[in-house]
Design a protein around this motif. Structure first.
Motif, PDB file in Angstrom:
ATOM      1  N   TRP A  55       0.839  -1.187   0.101  1.00 39.90           N
ATOM      2  CA  TRP A  55       0.102  -0.106  -0.159  1.00 39.90           C
ATOM      3  C   TRP A  55       0.860   1.514  -0.011  1.00 39.90           C
ATOM      4  O   TRP A  55       0.372   2.216  -0.549  1.00 39.90           O
ATOM      5  CB  TRP A  55      -0.872  -0.069   1.262  1.00 39.90           C
ATOM      6  CG  TRP A  55      -1.588   1.272   1.197  1.00 39.90           C
ATOM      7  CD1 TRP A  55      -1.649   2.370   2.178  1.00 39.90           C
ATOM      8  CD2 TRP A  55      -2.918   1.515   0.272  1.00 39.90           C
ATOM      9  NE1 TRP A  55      -2.745   3.317   1.879  1.00 39.90           N
ATOM     10  CE2 TRP A  55      -3.273   2.983   0.945  1.00 39.90           C
ATOM     11  CE3 TRP A  55      -3.652   0.880  -0.622  1.00 39.90           C
ATOM     12  CZ2 TRP A  55      -4.408   3.567   0.395  1.00 39.90           C
ATOM     13  CZ3 TRP A  55      -4.454   1.581  -1.320  1.00 39.90           C
ATOM     14  CH2 TRP A  55      -5.103   2.777  -0.620  1.00 39.90           C
ATOM     15  N   THR A 451      -3.187   0.233  -9.580  1.00 35.59           N
ATOM     16  CA  THR A 451      -4.069  -0.587  -8.594  1.00 35.59           C
ATOM     17  C   THR A 451      -4.150  -2.019  -9.263  1.00 35.59           C
ATOM     18  O   THR A 451      -4.189  -2.907  -8.187  1.00 35.59           O
ATOM     19  CB  THR A 451      -5.420   0.000  -9.202  1.00 35.59           C
ATOM     20  OG1 THR A 451      -5.519   1.378  -8.893  1.00 35.59           O
ATOM     21  CG2 THR A 451      -6.394  -0.554  -8.264  1.00 35.59           C
ATOM     22  N   GLN A 452      -3.896  -2.513 -10.352  1.00 33.98           N
ATOM     23  CA  GLN A 452      -3.937  -3.750 -10.811  1.00 33.98           C
ATOM     24  C   GLN A 452      -2.527  -4.635 -10.009  1.00 33.98           C
ATOM     25  O   GLN A 452      -2.771  -5.784  -9.776  1.00 33.98           O
ATOM     26  CB  GLN A 452      -3.682  -3.981 -12.315  1.00 33.98           C
ATOM     27  CG  GLN A 452      -3.677  -5.566 -12.770  1.00 33.98           C
ATOM     28  CD  GLN A 452      -3.537  -5.421 -14.335  1.00 33.98           C
ATOM     29  OE1 GLN A 452      -3.597  -4.278 -14.841  1.00 33.98           O
ATOM     30  NE2 GLN A 452      -3.697  -6.742 -14.764  1.00 33.98           N
ATOM     31  N   LEU A 455      -3.747  -5.414  -6.490  1.00 35.34           N
ATOM     32  CA  LEU A 455      -4.560  -6.402  -6.070  1.00 35.34           C
ATOM     33  C   LEU A 455      -3.944  -7.802  -6.768  1.00 35.34           C
ATOM     34  O   LEU A 455      -4.068  -8.703  -5.758  1.00 35.34           O
ATOM     35  CB  LEU A 455      -5.730  -6.233  -7.343  1.00 35.34           C
ATOM     36  CG  LEU A 455      -6.670  -5.032  -7.113  1.00 35.34           C
ATOM     37  CD1 LEU A 455      -7.603  -4.810  -8.171  1.00 35.34           C
ATOM     38  CD2 LEU A 455      -7.435  -5.333  -5.881  1.00 35.34           C
ATOM     39  N   GLY A 459      -3.661 -10.474  -3.592  1.00 32.32           N
ATOM     40  CA  GLY A 459      -4.153 -11.915  -4.061  1.00 32.32           C
ATOM     41  C   GLY A 459      -3.011 -12.910  -4.025  1.00 32.32           C
ATOM     42  O   GLY A 459      -3.388 -14.030  -3.453  1.00 32.32           O
ATOM     43  N   LEU A 470     -11.003 -13.904  -3.114  1.00 28.71           N
ATOM     44  CA  LEU A 470     -11.880 -12.899  -2.919  1.00 28.71           C
ATOM     45  C   LEU A 470     -13.229 -13.470  -2.465  1.00 28.71           C
ATOM     46  O   LEU A 470     -14.096 -13.097  -1.505  1.00 28.71           O
ATOM     47  CB  LEU A 470     -12.226 -12.232  -4.266  1.00 28.71           C
ATOM     48  CG  LEU A 470     -13.306 -11.018  -4.187  1.00 28.71           C
ATOM     49  CD1 LEU A 470     -12.818 -10.181  -3.049  1.00 28.71           C
ATOM     50  CD2 LEU A 470     -13.296 -10.639  -5.683  1.00 28.71           C
TER      51      LEU A 470
END
Length: 537
Positions: A55, A451-452, A455, A459, A470
């Motif tokens: 982040w 952003t990808q 994620l 993940g 998810l």
């Protein structure tokens, strides 16, 4: 109905999370359950640590510029604006006719006016340092009215027809007054082609670039070819005889190639001299830098560049539309610095705060801020800038734009052997501006960590350590929701029973006579069936 504990035990037995079923397994020993619980806790903490690091990388990611298209078509890019400035801002013949002729019988007064007009012509950035020297060697000066200097310079400057002989665009001849406009620069009043910052008059031709759209926006001309004779060609008169007698400078023009949104930057101009028997060709290479949408998640301070929507220039006579004009910012800063230090502004620009233009009486002040105008403040964290290196600087905040079009120019001089001297019998200067290559190079400026990427990192870490996805997260939320519903029903039932018990206690307190005579609970009478009577023990 199942209890909450049983419900969670069933979920843990069937969950896809690694190790969770062994924590609640009935046949597992306590130390096995503890070991699996510790292992899952360590895995969860590891995921949170890496998620926090990801982040931070996402929030403060640096930018990258990659080649998006090495053959970006020129037809999608505005042709650069070309500004031409004659080195003499006042035609000596006009000065004699409009001003000096009034003092033919007063030679001393005439000389004062001539010297004053010449020094007024020399008020241009960045040559303020030469003004005091000329004033000292020519003490015969007179203070011209500072309230009408701009109007005076407009009357004495050369017109389009007096400067240009012929103009060509993409090989076609045009009337020069139809494709050139008056342009304000830090050198003075000039003429430009295809510039959004040029002056617009009511008598301009309909095809004088940039062309006004119905919505009021300006559309510069474009060109989709490259090479000699494919861009803008200008044949200019020398004007050698129109300089002041005491003007010892080389005669000629300053040529500036810039983006249509920008005011011309005099510090990056090319000098073309009339005395040289040559033609000058300026070839232009184009690079297109485009900002990705991912940049909008950062502020300007962290991004270190600004978007069109975030910054505009509001000074009078500066463009107020969306612009990537970094040079405009520095020009505006120099203008405000001049006003702050000398309480005046040069005649070629106006700002709302200023009420007078710089005249003869401001020469000494202008010469003192010559160094100040050339330097901007540098962060104290930067190395290589000791205090003695740049003591005077402007306090400007001019970050560069995130997306822009860059023009890289190269000038070459050739002999004027291809032009017919019979067509141009007088001395002339030939300038040609054209694209060097048929394609531009397009670059994309974006965030390194998107952003990808965030994620994918989350993940991957969750799947690696816990086998979590998810759907697993949604499943956990669902189980928590169901548990809360079950607890709510249980609490409501307990509350209802407790209320009935309270009413029974209150009833007995007010009826003490029945407290011992009647039992609180009377068991029902059970009658054994007849078949049981046969088997008595």
């Amino acid at each position: 109905m199942k209890s909450v504990k049983t419900f969670w035990s069933d979920y843990c037995e069937k969950s896809s999370l690694h190790g969770l079923r062994y924590v609640v397994h009935k046949d597992a020993t306590p130390w096995e359950r503890f070991l699996w619980a510790v292992l899952m806790a360590v895995a969860s903490v590891t995921i949170l640590v890496h998620l926090y690091a990801s982040w931070k990388s996402f929030s403060y990611s640096s930018m990258q510029i990659v080649v998006d298209n090495p053959r970006y078509p020129l037809s999608k890019i505005d042709f650069p604006a070309v500004t031409i400035c004659s080195m003499n801002k006042i035609l000596y013949s006009k000065a004699k006719r409009l001003i000096l002729s009034k003092y033919e019988n007063e030679p001393e007064l005439k000389k004062k006016y001539e010297n004053s007009l010449y020094i007024l012509e020399m008020i241009q950035y960045p040559y303020y340092k030469d003004l005091p020297f000329f004033a000292e060697t020519n003490p015969n000066l007179i203070d011209l009215p500072v309230d009408n200097i701009k109007d005076l310079m407009l009357k004495l400057m050369p017109t389009v027809d007096e400067v240009f002989d012929s103009c060509y665009w993409r090989g076609t001849s045009y009337n020069c007054t139809d494709i050139l406009r008056l342009q304000r620069t830090e050198e003075g009043f000039c003429y430009s082609f295809n510039s959004k910052t040029s002056e617009r008059m009511t008598n301009d031709s309909d095809y004088n670039p940039p062309i006004a759209k119905p919505n009021g926006s300006l559309m510069p001309l474009r060109n989709n070819v490259a090479g000699k004779m494919t861009g803008l060609e200008l044949i200019m008169k020398s004007l050698i005889t129109e300089y002041f007698p005491n003007d010892k400078r080389s005669k000629g023009y300053n040529i500036m190639v810039h983006t249509p949104e920008d005011f011309p930057d005099i510090s990056s101009s090319y000098k073309v001299y009339s005395e040289l028997n040559q033609s000058s060709r300026i070839s232009v290479s184009v690079s297109h830098i485009r900002a990705d949408e991912s940049l909008s998640r950062l502020g300007e301070k962290d991004r270190k560049c600004f978007l069109y929507e975030e910054r505009t220039t509001r000074t009078k006579n500066f463009p107020t539309s969306r612009s990537n004009a970094e040079d405009n910012c520095y020009s505006e800063c120099r203008l405000k610095t001049t006003y702050k230090m000398c309480n005046c502004t040069p005649y070629y620009f106006d700002i709302e705060e200023s009420k007078q233009h710089c005249g003869i009486e401001h020469i000494q002040c202008l010469s003192k801020i010559k160094v100040l105008q050339r330097n901007v403040q540098v962060s104290e964290e930067e190395i290589g800038y000791p205090k003695w290196n740049a003591q005077d600087f402007m306090n400007c905040s001019c970050p560069h734009p995130c997306s822009f079009v860059g023009y890289t120019t190269e000038i070459r001089n050739y002999a004027k052997d291809f032009l017919a001297y019979t067509q141009f019998p007088h001395a002339y200067t030939h300038i040609e501006v054209h694209y060097k290559e048929r394609f531009a190079i397009s670059y994309l400026r974006s965030m390194k960590y998107t952003t990808q990427d965030l994620l994918v990192t989350f993940g991957g870490m969750a799947s690696l350590f816990l086998g979590c996805s998810l759907v697993s997260l949604v499943e956990i939320i669902y189980v928590i929701y169901k548990s809360l519903i079950m607890l709510k029903h249980k609490y409501t039932k307990v509350q209802t029973v407790s209320k009935q018990d309270q009413q029974l206690i209150l009833y007995r307190r007010h009826h003490n006579m029945y407290h011992f005579s009647k039992p609180l609970y009377k068991p029902p009478r059970i009658t054994l069936p007849a078949i049981c009577e046969k088997f008595k023990y």
